[in-house]
Design an enzyme around this catalytic site. Sequence first.
Site, mmCIF file in Angstrom:
data_model
loop_
_atom_site.group_PDB
_atom_site.id
_atom_site.type_symbol
_atom_site.label_atom_id
_atom_site.label_comp_id
_atom_site.label_asym_id
_atom_site.label_seq_id
_atom_site.Cartn_x
_atom_site.Cartn_y
_atom_site.Cartn_z
ATOM 1 N N ASP A 41 0.731 -0.980 -0.074
ATOM 2 C CA ASP A 41 0.158 -0.077 0.206
ATOM 3 C C ASP A 41 0.732 0.910 -0.364
ATOM 4 O O ASP A 41 2.055 1.204 0.600
ATOM 5 C CB ASP A 41 -0.670 0.385 1.234
ATOM 6 C CG ASP A 41 -1.831 0.903 0.947
ATOM 7 O OD1 ASP A 41 -2.547 1.405 -0.174
ATOM 8 O OD2 ASP A 41 -2.183 2.024 1.546
ATOM 9 N N THR A 42 0.350 2.046 -0.874
ATOM 10 C CA THR A 42 1.413 2.924 -0.791
ATOM 11 C C THR A 42 0.369 4.768 -0.701
ATOM 12 O O THR A 42 -0.631 4.432 -0.310
ATOM 13 C CB THR A 42 2.263 3.815 -2.025
ATOM 14 O OG1 THR A 42 2.580 2.410 -2.386
ATOM 15 C CG2 THR A 42 2.442 4.544 -2.287
#
Length: 124
Positions: A41-42
């Site tokens: 996830d970013t």
Amino acid sequence: LVKADYTPAGYVQENARQKALEVYRRLCAAEAPPSLVIGADTVVVADDKILEKPRSTEAATVMLSELSGRSHQVLTGVALVYGAAHGAPPTEDSFAEMTEVDFASLPPELIDAYVASGEPMDKA
């Protein structure tokens, strides 16, 4: 996840962990246990606040205007889920990496053209 319950790094790690565990559980339920699942996830962080993907062109314009000429961070969380045997719980490892981004000053016309392209609508 409730963002307020986490630091930005903790948030991306937990989000990555939940993504990896969901895939791991789905594959196990299909009787195809994986040897390794990687989740990631970013997020973009400015002033210690996680920025969301813009929901409108107006929100995209505001976000880009606020980032213009400033630094912000991009955090990526990675989770590894692996090694379970015969119903035992899997092993989980996770980490987060941060990149400092210096954003150039953008004139309003360039921001408007970029937003009109639709490009910023699927990313924070």
